[in-house]
Motif scaffolding. Structure first.
Motif, PDB file in Angstrom:
ATOM      1  N   ASP A  23     -32.312   4.554  -5.908  1.00 11.21           N
ATOM      2  CA  ASP A  23     -31.385   5.054  -6.933  1.00 11.21           C
ATOM      3  C   ASP A  23     -30.018   4.376  -6.828  1.00 11.21           C
ATOM      4  O   ASP A  23     -29.305   4.237  -7.817  1.00 11.21           O
ATOM      5  CB  ASP A  23     -31.213   6.580  -6.782  1.00 11.21           C
ATOM      6  CG  ASP A  23     -32.492   7.333  -7.150  1.00 11.21           C
ATOM      7  OD1 ASP A  23     -33.296   6.774  -7.925  1.00 11.21           O
ATOM      8  OD2 ASP A  23     -32.675   8.457  -6.654  1.00 11.21           O
ATOM      9  N   VAL A  24     -29.658   3.978  -5.612  1.00 10.99           N
ATOM     10  CA  VAL A  24     -28.348   3.339  -5.404  1.00 10.99           C
ATOM     11  C   VAL A  24     -28.402   1.852  -5.744  1.00 10.99           C
ATOM     12  O   VAL A  24     -27.496   1.313  -6.385  1.00 10.99           O
ATOM     13  CB  VAL A  24     -27.892   3.530  -3.935  1.00 10.99           C
ATOM     14  CG1 VAL A  24     -26.528   2.887  -3.705  1.00 10.99           C
ATOM     15  CG2 VAL A  24     -27.860   5.005  -3.580  1.00 10.99           C
ATOM     16  N   THR A  25     -29.468   1.172  -5.317  1.00 12.67           N
ATOM     17  CA  THR A  25     -29.562  -0.270  -5.546  1.00 12.67           C
ATOM     18  C   THR A  25     -30.014  -0.612  -6.969  1.00 12.67           C
ATOM     19  O   THR A  25     -29.840  -1.737  -7.421  1.00 12.67           O
ATOM     20  CB  THR A  25     -30.556  -0.896  -4.555  1.00 12.67           C
ATOM     21  OG1 THR A  25     -31.864  -0.339  -4.772  1.00 12.67           O
ATOM     22  CG2 THR A  25     -30.130  -0.640  -3.113  1.00 12.67           C
ATOM     23  N   GLY A  26     -30.613   0.368  -7.665  1.00 11.76           N
ATOM     24  CA  GLY A  26     -31.135   0.086  -8.995  1.00 11.76           C
ATOM     25  C   GLY A  26     -32.516  -0.535  -8.972  1.00 11.76           C
ATOM     26  O   GLY A  26     -32.994  -1.027 -10.003  1.00 11.76           O
ATOM     27  N   ALA A  27     -33.171  -0.520  -7.817  1.00  9.27           N
ATOM     28  CA  ALA A  27     -34.521  -1.086  -7.705  1.00  9.27           C
ATOM     29  C   ALA A  27     -35.550  -0.078  -8.212  1.00  9.27           C
ATOM     30  O   ALA A  27     -35.331   1.141  -8.123  1.00  9.27           O
ATOM     31  CB  ALA A  27     -34.818  -1.440  -6.250  1.00  9.27           C
ATOM     32  N   PRO A  28     -36.676  -0.545  -8.738  1.00  7.14           N
ATOM     33  CA  PRO A  28     -37.756   0.388  -9.125  1.00  7.14           C
ATOM     34  C   PRO A  28     -38.255   1.129  -7.886  1.00  7.14           C
ATOM     35  O   PRO A  28     -38.632   0.481  -6.905  1.00  7.14           O
ATOM     36  CB  PRO A  28     -38.830  -0.551  -9.690  1.00  7.14           C
ATOM     37  CG  PRO A  28     -38.118  -1.808 -10.050  1.00  7.14           C
ATOM     38  CD  PRO A  28     -36.994  -1.944  -9.075  1.00  7.14           C
ATOM     39  N   PRO A  29     -38.270   2.464  -7.891  1.00  2.33           N
ATOM     40  CA  PRO A  29     -38.678   3.211  -6.685  1.00  2.33           C
ATOM     41  C   PRO A  29     -40.066   2.830  -6.169  1.00  2.33           C
ATOM     42  O   PRO A  29     -40.256   2.701  -4.961  1.00  2.33           O
ATOM     43  CB  PRO A  29     -38.637   4.669  -7.161  1.00  2.33           C
ATOM     44  CG  PRO A  29     -37.659   4.674  -8.287  1.00  2.33           C
ATOM     45  CD  PRO A  29     -37.816   3.353  -8.979  1.00  2.33           C
TER      46      PRO A  29
END
Length: 219
Positions: free
Chosen positions: A133-139
């Motif tokens: 959620d912080v890095t913006g990566a797909p979980p």
């Protein structure tokens, strides 16, 4: 509950295969991952639906991680004496892993989402999921790369350390834990309680350091 049953069956099959083959490549987690990935592809089941169905199993990850603290308590006197070496080894190993992931991702010109997901791969998958959620990566991608990182580390690192002549249980444990987190710690415990305890420390340090790196670079 279908995917819960299939997940348990796939892991149980991996355990049986490992007991018979006794080969590092026949890792129960790897066997279960391959079987379930094939099942998801063949049935065209979205990962989100699978993750929702196996939520009861995912919940057990928390107590399982806490259980890793038991050998830490038993060996607290030894670990307290060697805290400087453990801190230095675990910290250095994690930072080298994060740096290598970032460097090779850039050199290979990977997709930005893959680069952001690789940043948290040295941390255990529950931490990688939260940091997505912080890095913006797909979980899903962040969790998958964290699991793959653990699998590769658990398969490659122990024989590599042996070839390099690293035989001290604390050194082997903290190196495995800082790179291969929970899966590596399960592998390290096969070598002994001291190696497993040091690996638990390496895993905890990796989660802390990766979180700090993400917090410092996210802005």
């Amino acid at each position: 509950m279908t995917w819960v049953a299939l997940t348990l069956l796939a892991f149980a099959l991996g355990v049986v295969m490992q007991a018979r083959a006794r080969h590092p490549l026949v890792n129960p987690t790897l066997v279960a991952t391959v079987l379930l990935a094939a099942g998801l592809l063949l049935t065209r089941t979205p990962y989100e639906r699978y993750a929702a169905q196996v939520q009861p199993l995912s919940f057990l990850l928390g107590p399982a991680v806490v259980a890793l603290a038991v050998p830490l308590y038993r060996l607290r006197a030894l670990l307290a004496r060697e805290w400087r070496a453990l801190l230095l080894g675990g910290g250095t190993g994690t930072l080298v892993g994060v740096g290598a992931d970032a460097l090779f991702a850039r050199l290979l010109a990977l997709d930005p989402e893959a680069q952001r997901s690789l940043l948290t791969a040295p941390a255990t998958s529950p931490v990688a999921l939260q940091l997505a959620d912080v890095t913006g990566a797909p979980p899903a991608l962040a969790a998958t790369l964290a699991v793959l990182s653990g699998l590769l580390g658990a398969l490659v690192l122990p024989p590599a350390l042996t070839r390099l002549g690293v035989r001290h249980p604390l050194a082997r444990g903290v190196a495995i834990g800082s790179v291969a987190h929970g899966i590596g710690t399960a592998r390290a415990r096969e070598e002994g309680e001291t190696t497993g305890a040091a690996s638990s420390i390496g895993m905890g340090l990796a989660a802390l350091i990766v979180t700090l790196v993400v917090a410092l670079t996210a802005g």
